[in-house]
Design a protein around this motif. Structure first.
Motif, short mmCIF file in Angstrom:
data_model
loop_
_atom_site.label_atom_id
_atom_site.label_comp_id
_atom_site.label_asym_id
_atom_site.label_seq_id
_atom_site.Cartn_x
_atom_site.Cartn_y
_atom_site.Cartn_z
N PHE A 136 -32.84 -44.87 23.72
CA PHE A 136 -33.03 -44.69 25.15
C PHE A 136 -33.04 -46.05 25.83
O PHE A 136 -34.03 -46.46 26.42
N LEU A 143 -32.15 -48.28 28.74
CA LEU A 143 -31.84 -48.06 30.16
C LEU A 143 -31.33 -49.35 30.80
O LEU A 143 -31.50 -49.57 31.99
N ILE A 182 -25.52 -37.42 30.80
CA ILE A 182 -26.22 -36.15 30.58
C ILE A 182 -25.30 -34.98 30.95
O ILE A 182 -25.18 -34.00 30.23
N ILE A 187 -28.88 -37.82 15.43
CA ILE A 187 -29.31 -36.48 15.06
C ILE A 187 -30.51 -36.54 14.12
O ILE A 187 -31.51 -35.84 14.31
N PHE A 215 -27.26 -43.21 23.97
CA PHE A 215 -28.04 -41.99 23.84
C PHE A 215 -27.62 -41.17 22.61
O PHE A 215 -28.42 -40.47 22.02
N ILE A 250 -26.46 -42.72 33.62
CA ILE A 250 -27.30 -41.83 32.79
C ILE A 250 -27.05 -40.38 33.18
O ILE A 250 -26.86 -39.51 32.33
N THR A 251 -27.01 -40.13 34.51
CA THR A 251 -26.72 -38.77 34.96
C THR A 251 -25.35 -38.32 34.44
O THR A 251 -25.21 -37.20 33.94
N MET A 255 -36.66 -48.85 25.30
CA MET A 255 -36.68 -48.38 26.67
C MET A 255 -37.44 -49.36 27.57
O MET A 255 -36.93 -49.82 28.58
N ARG A 309 -23.65 -41.27 15.72
CA ARG A 309 -24.04 -39.89 16.01
C ARG A 309 -25.05 -39.37 14.99
O ARG A 309 -25.97 -38.64 15.32
N MET A 310 -24.86 -39.76 13.72
CA MET A 310 -25.78 -39.26 12.69
C MET A 310 -27.19 -39.80 12.88
O MET A 310 -28.16 -39.07 12.74
#
Lengths: 391, 320, 519
Positions: free
Chosen positions: A99, A101, A301, A242, A94, A297-298, A159, A238-239
């Motif tokens: 995404f 899953l 988040i 973003i 993520f 996933i939870t 996804m 990470r870039m």
């Protein structure tokens, strides 16, 4: 000096906000739980709801006589093992805005592959579990290559593909388990038993399944954190998460990073599957997706995609889950309440505008303080120059 | 072997199997047109399937069950909209949450409501729904007597016809009505829409509500016709396959319907094959694999088109 | 006297959720039937103020009165109902819909109570087009029509919704001189019919030409209201920026060295089949600044995109120091010593949610000096970033601050610090000072000259005629995807001559243009 103070104030405000928000999300989830329990209860509803909530909230900690329940606490810690791994896997994927899953199918495949090694490969103690878990990591990495490469090279939604792969993996494992690998002497469908030297040893011998796997999981938390924040590859991940256009323009190989993030996510899920399987079980018997991927996933988040917070989030989810199980045992409330709780906490945590007005008030207050500070500083400076000119 | 598989029964079953996927696909199409990616279709279908079958059992009328299923679909998706649009939760994460409720959450509800507490995952409503509760089928006069075509096209559940009729209605909605114009402009340039006073929020709610309505149809079809009752994970990825069908159909109603038919075909085929004695665990994944292959094929076609545009031949065209 | 005002904004303050105070206690009053300029540099708060008047944003505090009535403009729909219309700088049009469909969006004529009445939509469009003498093609898709016509559609859209007060946000930014003249005629025409116009701009000559009064904003605060006829351009300039704008750039004569960038016969057809680059050839040498001027949309953006592999050409070659750069990954292009200051800095220039530090190391994150084995060497990274922040005077609390909390000028300094500091041999600067404050502008221009004199080849693309003529040693003009003119020496050039080439009235012979290849 003033700047430093302002920075600290800003940090404090953002921390206050995060805490208040988290508490509010959990509070709302518990309220939903209370309503659902109340509606579903028979007899004295209020007493029943109270007892159920008591089990949910402090059941994992205390026995009915008030003493601390070590076994339950160990159960909770043990339950964190797979979700720490799927949580880390999800964090990595993520963070790159992928995404994917597939951690759900990934952990199942990882468990299955390590089980195969544990049953069939004759290796000495100490070596076998390591090889089995590494093989699991490799297998799931290869699985994740499919959505990853298709996304990077053709722009196909990772996804949808990862979801489809979850089903494919599950059915293929079921097929193999039913046919070629089944231990026909057992009543239920399962593999032959693992070799004894394949097992991951327990950390505490109280039947809680709290194994060295827990330590391994924590080590991977540290490794993943370092990878994400202290290496160029984690930085790249990470870039692109973003701003992918920026990353490409800056000369990063976006396709490679897209693939890397998902393969790495796969490896983490695979290790999780292996560690969980060899720690908790003595033969392979999963014939449906285990749900750890979704919990992961939870967890991600709740942790804000920051690996360092994953253990905390995983603990929270494991604690709630244990509470739900106790509630189901002692109060007859179905344990799947956890899924509803999870969904509610999840959406409120991820909601950017949740309590936004409260945050706006904090920010405005901060801006006013800053303006005031600036004015004061300017006045001071003006006074100084005035003084200087007089001299 | 081929004759055993490719008979009128087989083609009949393609339409039957496609119908629930098609409903969800249309939901995805309208959602995407408004810029709303509803990955919660799967969970929404589960919720609708559950309440549809339960109300059918209580009321004894499939029509009441259907209405409740539709209502639940819309309600769930509007709730999703509230989180995604008002509280600004990522729409994908909102969808994931709905899917969590759709799997474990529905099982919780079914246990609580029906007081079945035996076993872990055995609770279902299959024992409640009988043939009398099933959504009726329709033998189309005249058409049913045509050889070959008759047995394929006639005798379907009325919802199957509704599904294919909705393809046309969805097209009309999108391209011939003011609402459709608003939906398309909100999806393409929300700032443009809001600058002329079109409420982007309202249109997005309408679009996601529509996709929930479609999921409601799909869920009702699953539990009140296809499977006769609700059971855990009965939707089995159809909501996700619908997303793939939408992408492969380039987001247009008719194209997406064709893609949905491809998946219907794959599933009908796998069912046929497994009935011939091949392990079902080997053939059940076929539709999921076909989905991946379909998405790849679609992406390759797109890429080919882009490449063509960058080739030297594009230069010649403009030169003339 | 208050009743003469159709719009009164009193004591408006706006604080954005990120803590930036865009407007502080601003008063803004507009008389009926006037053309009122709202002036200020980018970031002065003009757009924010107008967004509040059009209901796109709500003030944190303050009151808005329209036609003597206090209003709560909670959405554009409310603003429209009060007779306010806005022509946005970035067109608010849906590209795949026709002009007529865009015109009636949100107020679609129906037939049989359910369906779109296409014929009626076209009729409405034609009626308003005639009435206000704004010529458009109702049946064309918006993505196929030229910029000037898009703007007319925008104006008509506001009028058809009953707007009596029109806000125009930098309407001339995308227009040719001819189109601008035409627009001004149309605006005066509207004024004569009793419409009130609010004209946002920072171009002095335009303001002097058509406005009656002006309000000047600076740093989110109002600098007062003035009658246009009573103030001089110099006074306005001082009010806007607080000092006299230094437009002259001091620079030595260029001493061009070896060829660095070589572009030959570059051609590109865009996705709608329009030829955006037509046999573009030029060479750029060490130590010179080659400017590219032109009205936007004449191929400059496409050219830059090709050179940095943000797009792929249909034909042609481009090399840097003899090595191909077309269709090569950005990493390889950067390894050859090419830097790009992108036109769209928020899209390509920065990762907004990342820190200043993370943004500054983006192009060098794999370099040996910033890594120790597999890990980042955090010490060297901090040292390098702190040095860059200091050298480029980035105004920030620390390197760990989020970059999107900075002002536009400081964000651009972060971009420039990164792009200028990695030993480039070629810098492509695409609109390097667009929309940033004077201080940052001056700083960046000086840096560009400094670098070029140190031997870097600079390709400067700018829609700001002043900038491109002042900074460049030699200059090309692009028009219709071709190089329309090449001037070896910019010191003798006049605006008039440039204008003729930019608008396609004149074109040099192929031989004259070919001189830019230095063969």
């Amino acid at each position: 000096m003033n700047e430093k103070k302002a920075m600290q104030a800003a940090r404090r405000r953002s921390l206050t906000f995060t805490l208040v928000r988290g508490a509010a999300a959990i509070g709302i989830a518990l309220l939903v739980a209370a309503v659902l329990i109340f509606v579903s209860a028979d007899g004295d509803r209020l007493a029943h709801t109270g007892e159920a909530l008591r089990q949910l909230l402090i059941g994992p900690l205390f026995r009915s006589n008030g003493s601390i329940n070590v076994k339950n606490i160990c159960d909770v810690l043990a339950a964190m093992i797979p979700t720490i791994f799927t949580g880390l896997a999800t964090c990595v994927m993520f963070s790159a805005n992928q995404f994917n899953l597939g951690a759900e199918g990934g952990i199942m495949l990882g468990a299955f592959v390590s089980a195969l090694f544990a049953v069939y490969v004759p290796l000495p103690a100490g070596v076998l579990p390591v090889v089995a878990v590494l093989a699991a990591a490799a297998a799931v990495s290869v699985m994740m290559l499919i959505p990853a490469v298709l996304k990077a090279k053709l722009g196909v939604s990772e996804m949808v593909n990862s979801l489809m792969l979850n089903y494919v993996v599950m059915y293929l494992i079921k097929y193999l388990l039913n046919t070629h690998l089944a231990d026909k002497t057992k009543g239920q469908i399962q593999s032959y038993p693992f070799q004894e030297q394949a097992r991951i040893a327990p950390l505490i011998d109280n039947g809680s399944m709290l194994t060295w796997g827990f330590v391994i999981a924590l080590i991977f938390v540290v490794l993943t954190s370092l990878f994400m924040y202290r290496t160029r590859w984690g930085y790249g991940i990470r870039m692109i998460g973003i701003n992918q256009d920026f990353a490409r323009y800056s000369g990063m190989n976006v396709a490679a990073i897209v693939i890397l993030s998902q393969v790495l996510g796969g490896a983490l899920a695979g290790i999780g599957g292996g560690v969980e399987m060899l720690g908790r079980y003595s033969a392979y018997s999963w014939n449906a997706l285990p749900g750890y991927g979704w919990t992961g996933i939870t967890v991600a988040i709740l942790a804000g995609n920051n690996p360092a917070f994953v253990p905390l989030a995983a603990f929270f989810m494991a604690y709630l889950n244990k509470g739900c199980l106790l509630m189901s045992t002692y109060c007859g409330v179905p344990s799947q309440l956890i899924d509803i709780l999870q969904a509610v906490i999840f959406v409120f945590f991820a909601a950017k505008q949740f309590l936004a007005k409260y945050r706006q008030r904090l920010v405005v207050k901060g801006a006013q303080e800053e303006l005031a500070a600036q004015k004061a500083a300017a006045a001071e400076a003006a006074a100084e120059t005035a003084e200087g000119s007089v001299k | 072997m081929l004759q055993l598989i490719f008979n009128t029964d087989f083609f009949f079953s393609i339409l039957r199997i496609t119908a629930p996927i098609l409903f969800a696909t249309l939901g995805a199409v309208v959602g995407e047109k408004a810029g709303v990616s509803n990955i919660g279709l799967e969970g929404t279908m589960m919720v609708s399937a559950l309440f549809g079958s339960l109300t059918t059992y209580w009321s004894g009328s499939w029509a009441v069950g259907l209405v409740v299923a539709l209502f639940c679909g819309v309600l769930v998706s509007l709730l999703m909209g509230f989180f995604a649009f008002n509280l600004k939760t990522d729409i994908i994460l909102t969808g994931i949450a709905v899917n969590m409720i759709g799997s474990g959450g529905t099982l919780f509800l079914v246990k609580v409501i029906t007081q079945q507490t035996e076993g872990k995952a055995l609770a279902s409503t299959t024992s409640l729904i009988t043939a009398a509760h099933q959504i009726p089928s329709w033998n189309i006069p005249l058409i049913k007597d045509i050889p070959i075509l008759g047995p394929i096209l006639s005798g379907h559940c009325i919802l199957t016809y509704v599904a294919f009729l909705l393809v046309f209605l969805t097209w009309v909605l999108l391209y011939r009505t003011p609402l459709g114009l608003n939906i398309r402009s909100v999806g393409e340039n929300p700032n443009a829409a809001s600058s002329v006073g079109v409420s982007v929020l309202k249109i997005k709610y309408i679009a996601i509500g529509f996709s929930g309505l479609m999921a409601g149809f799909g869920g009702a079809f699953m539990s009140m016709y296809y499977s006769m009752g609700w059971s855990l994970d009965m939707v089995a990825g159809r909501g996700f396959i619908a997303l793939a069908a939408q992408a492969m159909g380039a987001g247009e109603p008719v194209g997406s319907m064709l893609s949905a038919l491809v998946f219907g075909f794959a599933q009908a085929f796998s069912i046929k094959v497994s009935s011939k004695g091949i392990d079902s665990n080997l053939v059940t994944p076929i539709p999921y694999l076909v989905t991946i292959l379909g998405l790849v094929a679609f992406a390759l076609v797109l890429r080919h088109r882009v490449k063509k545009q960058h080739s030297a031949s594009a230069l010649e065209k403009t030169a003339k | 006297m208050a009743e003469e005002y159709v719009v009164q904004m009193k004591g408006i303050t706006k604080v954005y959720p990120n803590g930036i105070a865009a407007n502080q206690d601003v008063d803004f009053n507009v008389r009926k039937g006037e053309i009122h300029a709202l002036m200020g540099e980018n970031g002065a708060g003009k757009s924010t103020l107008m967004k509040m008047l059009f209901g796109l944003e709500q003030p944190t505090s303050g009151e808005i009165w329209v036609n003597g009535e206090k209003v709560n403009l909670s959405s554009p729909a409310v603003a429209i109902s009060k007779g306010i219309g806005m022509v946005h700088q970035h067109f608010m049009l849906v590209p795949s819909l026709t002009v007529a469909e865009n015109m009636v969006l949100g107020m679609v004529p129906k037939k049989s109570g359910l369906f779109i009445d296409q014929k009626k939509a076209v009729e409405i469009t034609e009626e308003y087009s005639r009435k206000f003498n704004l010529e458009v093609d109702p049946n064309a898709k918006v993505m196929d029509i030229p910029v000037g016509m898009k703007q007319k559609v925008e104006i008509l859209k506001a009028l058809v919704r009953g707007a009596k007060i029109l806000i125009l946000d930098e309407p001339t930014a995308v227009l040719t001189t001819q189109e601008t003249t035409e627009l001004f005629r149309e605006l005066v025409n509207l004024k004569n019919q009793g419409y009130t116009l609010i004209f946002i701009s920072h171009k002095l000559n335009e303001i002097m030409e058509i406005t009656d009064r002006m309000t000047i904003l600076r740093g989110g605060k109002s600098m007062g209201v003035h009658e246009t006829k009573d103030v001089t351009a110099e006074e306005i300039s001082r009010l806007m920026v607080g000092r006299d704008v230094v437009l002259k750039v001091q620079k030595d004569k260029a001493q061009p060295g070896d060829e660095v960038l070589r572009v030959r016969d570059l051609e590109y057809v865009n996705e709608w089949g329009k030829k955006m680059l037509d046999k573009v050839s030029f060479s750029l040498r060490r130590g010179e600044i080659l400017g590219i001027a032109g009205v936007e949309g004449n191929g400059q953006k496409e050219l830059v995109d090709m050179l940095f592999h943000l797009n792929v050409p249909n034909a042609g070659t481009a090399t840097v120091n003899g090595e191909n750069i077309l269709g090569v990954s950005q990493r390889k292009i950067r390894e050859k010593g090419v830097s790009l200051v992108p036109e769209d800095r928020m899209l390509y220039g920065i990762a907004g949610a990342a820190s200043i530090q993370e943004n500054m190391i983006a192009d060098r994150c794999g370099s040996k000096r910033l890594n120790k084995g597999p890990m980042f060497d955090m010490k060297s990274i901090h040292a390098e970033v702190d040095q860059l922040i200091q050298d480029y005077t980035v105004l920030c609390k620390s390197g760990s601050q989020r970059v999107d909390n900075l002002s536009g000028g400081n964000i651009q300094k972060v971009v420039v610090a990164r792009e200028f500091s990695n030993n480039p041999c070629l810098i492509i600067a695409d609109q390097p000072t667009r929309g940033i404050d004077v201080g940052a502008t001056e700083f960046i221009r000086k840096k560009l000259v400094e670098l070029s004199r140190a031997g870097v080849a600079v390709l400067l693309v700018s829609a700001d005629l002043n900038e491109v003529m002042e900074l460049s040693d030699s200059l090309m003009v692009m028009c219709g995807g071709r190089i329309a003119a090449y001037f070896e020496d910019t010191s003798e050039l006049s605006d008039e001559v440039m204008g003729e080439y930019m608008l396609g009235l004149k074109r040099q012979t192929p031989e004259e243009v070919r001189r830019v290849c230095h063969e």
